[in-house]
Design an enzyme around this catalytic site. Structure first.
Site, PDB file in Angstrom:
ATOM      1  NE  ARG A  80      -2.471   1.646   2.855  1.00 32.84           N
ATOM      2  CZ  ARG A  80      -3.120   0.509   4.136  1.00 32.84           C
ATOM      3  NH1 ARG A  80      -4.609   0.461   4.363  1.00 32.84           N
ATOM      4  NH2 ARG A  80      -2.770   1.295   5.450  1.00 32.84           N
ATOM      5  CE  LYS A 183      -2.350   4.697   7.286  1.00 39.16           C
ATOM      6  NZ  LYS A 183      -3.679   5.377   7.636  1.00 39.16           N
ATOM      7  CD  GLU A 219     -12.194   6.403   4.357  1.00 34.63           C
ATOM      8  OE1 GLU A 219     -11.753   4.720   4.595  1.00 34.63           O
ATOM      9  OE2 GLU A 219     -11.222   6.787   3.328  1.00 34.63           O
TER      10      GLU A 219
HETATM   11  N1  PLP Z   1      -9.253   4.371   6.463  1.00 35.16           N
HETATM   12  C1  PLP Z   1      -8.246   5.742   6.745  1.00 35.16           C
HETATM   13  C2  PLP Z   1      -8.600   6.545   6.788  1.00 35.16           C
HETATM   14  C3  PLP Z   1      -7.754   5.528   7.405  1.00 35.16           C
HETATM   15  O1  PLP Z   1      -6.525   6.569   8.151  1.00 35.16           O
HETATM   16  C4  PLP Z   1      -7.393   4.118   7.941  1.00 35.16           C
HETATM   17  C5  PLP Z   1      -5.554   4.245   8.511  1.00 35.16           C
HETATM   18  O2  PLP Z   1      -5.199   3.498   8.442  1.00 35.16           O
HETATM   19  C6  PLP Z   1      -8.073   3.162   7.230  1.00 35.16           C
HETATM   20  C7  PLP Z   1      -9.451   3.327   7.072  1.00 35.16           C
HETATM   21  C8  PLP Z   1      -7.965   1.607   8.183  1.00 35.16           C
HETATM   22  O3  PLP Z   1      -6.933   0.834   7.022  1.00 35.16           O
HETATM   23  P1  PLP Z   1      -5.909  -0.292   7.726  1.00 35.16           P
HETATM   24  O4  PLP Z   1      -6.876  -0.944   8.200  1.00 35.16           O
HETATM   25  O5  PLP Z   1      -5.001  -0.715   6.914  1.00 35.16           O
HETATM   26  O6  PLP Z   1      -5.282   0.446   8.830  1.00 35.16           O
HETATM   27  C1  COI Z   2      -4.227   3.124  11.480  1.00 36.40           C
HETATM   28  O1  COI Z   2      -5.386   2.977  11.655  1.00 36.40           O
HETATM   29  O2  COI Z   2      -3.206   2.974  11.138  1.00 36.40           O
HETATM   30  C2  COI Z   2      -4.327   4.956  11.425  1.00 36.40           C
HETATM   31  O3  COI Z   2      -3.792   4.966  11.211  1.00 36.40           O
HETATM   32  C3  COI Z   2      -5.665   5.527  11.698  1.00 36.40           C
HETATM   33  C4  COI Z   2      -5.055   6.645  12.203  1.00 36.40           C
HETATM   34  C5  COI Z   2      -3.885   6.605  13.442  1.00 36.40           C
HETATM   35  C6  COI Z   2      -4.385   8.089  11.381  1.00 36.40           C
END
Ligand code: PLP
Ligand code: COI
Length: 339
Positions: A80, A183, A219
């Site tokens: 990612r 991200k 989201e």
């Molecule tokens: N959506 C956003 C905007 C986020 O910052 C995060 C955190 O990482 C997620 C979703 C969830 O992603 P993940 O499950 O890969 O941590």
């Molecule tokens: C995560 O779940 O790792 C995130 O990045 C969420 C937030 C702390 C930005």
């Protein structure tokens, strides 16, 4: 080291022993180096500062009952980050380099990995920034990749319990063809005003609608959204949300538990038919939603009628945590054990 109350740590920054760094210069990535300095020396014209050439990741390491340290879905996070690099034209970090750096920084900070019983974990924060000086809007020729780690407790106060979220129609986080799928820091800057407003009003997060039609669920602030009804796990399909690795994992677990999966647009109206809903992410894990208020439209969708997490959220939560802490076998190949 001062005694740490591992069961009661917040989701915040705590200094640890080392961070690791790797520079991209002259068209190639260098060696990974460890340092105990928690500051960086940066050119004032660096592209990360002016033009937002910045991407980050978030993943966790867990200490098991057997004492072993497990990192969850390490390679998915590496991939990612590569996608984010493509999205904002930064030098792409090889997956192997990412993996090597994460293993190294976790090992170097082993004493900060919370004990199994605490339910806490080690949050791993990789960061990639454009460091080259540039005044015209164009990508940097130099980059810095670094990773720090910090022990964390639950992102939402109280851990696994329901909390309310809010739709604030005056704000968008990301455009349909913008950077929401990456991200990158800009998305989070764009979410700060709405996020603070939501917190002041007592909500755990903002639930964003799609920016174009304001009709479909996108989201939650720092997490993906999912709903449960009729033995089905439903999660939004959208071009402006982050592809959550937790959400993907929950989809696999839900399917394995015999639920049907639907990844599709979710009209706001459908919220009234959900039996359960949750936010999911690395930091959030699963955070069940009690109710969703759409303040501008004067609507309120009560999801958890008794205020408690529903049975499917609860089962998914325990299943996910059991795999992460090594209480259950890693049957999907999600875990990297740090030797
Ligand atoms: N959506 C956003 C905007 C986020 O910052 C995060 C955190 O990482 C997620 C979703 C969830 O992603 P993940 O499950 O890969 O941590
Ligand atoms: C995560 O779940 O790792 C995130 O990045 C969420 C937030 C702390 C930005």
């Amino acid at each position: 080291m001062k005694e740490i109350d591992w069961s009661n740590i917040p989701f915040g920054y705590m200094p640890t022993d080392f961070n690791v760094r790797c520079h991209y210069r002259d068209g190639k990535w260098g060696e990974i180096e460890a340092t105990n300095s928690d500051t960086i020396n940066l050119h004032m014209a660096a592209t990360c500062l002016h033009y937002g050439q910045e991407a980050f990741e978030g993943l966790k390491a867990f200490r098991g009952k057997d004492g072993k340290v497990r990192i969850f879905r390490l390679e998915e996070n590496a991939k990612r980050l590569q996608s984010s690099c493509d999205g904002i034209l930064m030098a792409k970090l090889p997956v192997e380099k990412f993996v090597e750096a994460v293993k190294k920084v976790v090992k170097l900070n082993e004493r900060f990995i919370p004990p199994y019983e605490s339910g806490s974990s080690l949050y791993i924060r990789p960061l990639l920034i454009g460091t080259g000086a540039q005044v015209g809007v164009s990508p940097s020729k130099e980059y810095l990749f670094l990773i720090f780690v910090t022990p964390v407790g639950p992102y939402f106060k109280g851990g696994f319990k329901t909390s309310p979220v809010v739709i604030l129609r005056q704000y968008d986080r990301a455009a349909p063809l913008g950077t929401g799928i990456y991200k990158v820091g800009g998305n989070y800057a764009a979410s700060l005003v709405a996020g603070e407003k939501a917190h002041e009003m007592g909500y755990a997060a903002v639930l964003y609608l799609d920016a174009k039609e304001k009709k479909y669920i996108d989201e939650c602030g720092p997490a993906n959204f999912f709903g449960i009804k009729n033995n089905t796990y439903i999660t939004p399909e959208s071009t402006s949300i982050l592809p959550s690795i937790t959400n993907n994992s929950l989809i696999t677990l839900a399917e394995d538990m015999g639920l049907k999966i639907e990844r599709r647009q979710i009209p706001e109206d459908e919220l009234s038919t959900l039996e359960e809903a949750g936010q999911c992410g690395t930091a959030a894990v699963i955070s069940p939603i009690s109710k969703i208020d759409d303040l501008d439209e004067n609507k309120s969708y009560v999801i958890a009628k008794d205020g408690k997490p529903g049975p499917v959220c609860t089962k998914l939560y325990h299943k996910l945590r059991a795999i992460q802490y090594g209480d259950e076998p890693d049957k999907f190949g999600w875990i990297t054990i740090v030797e």
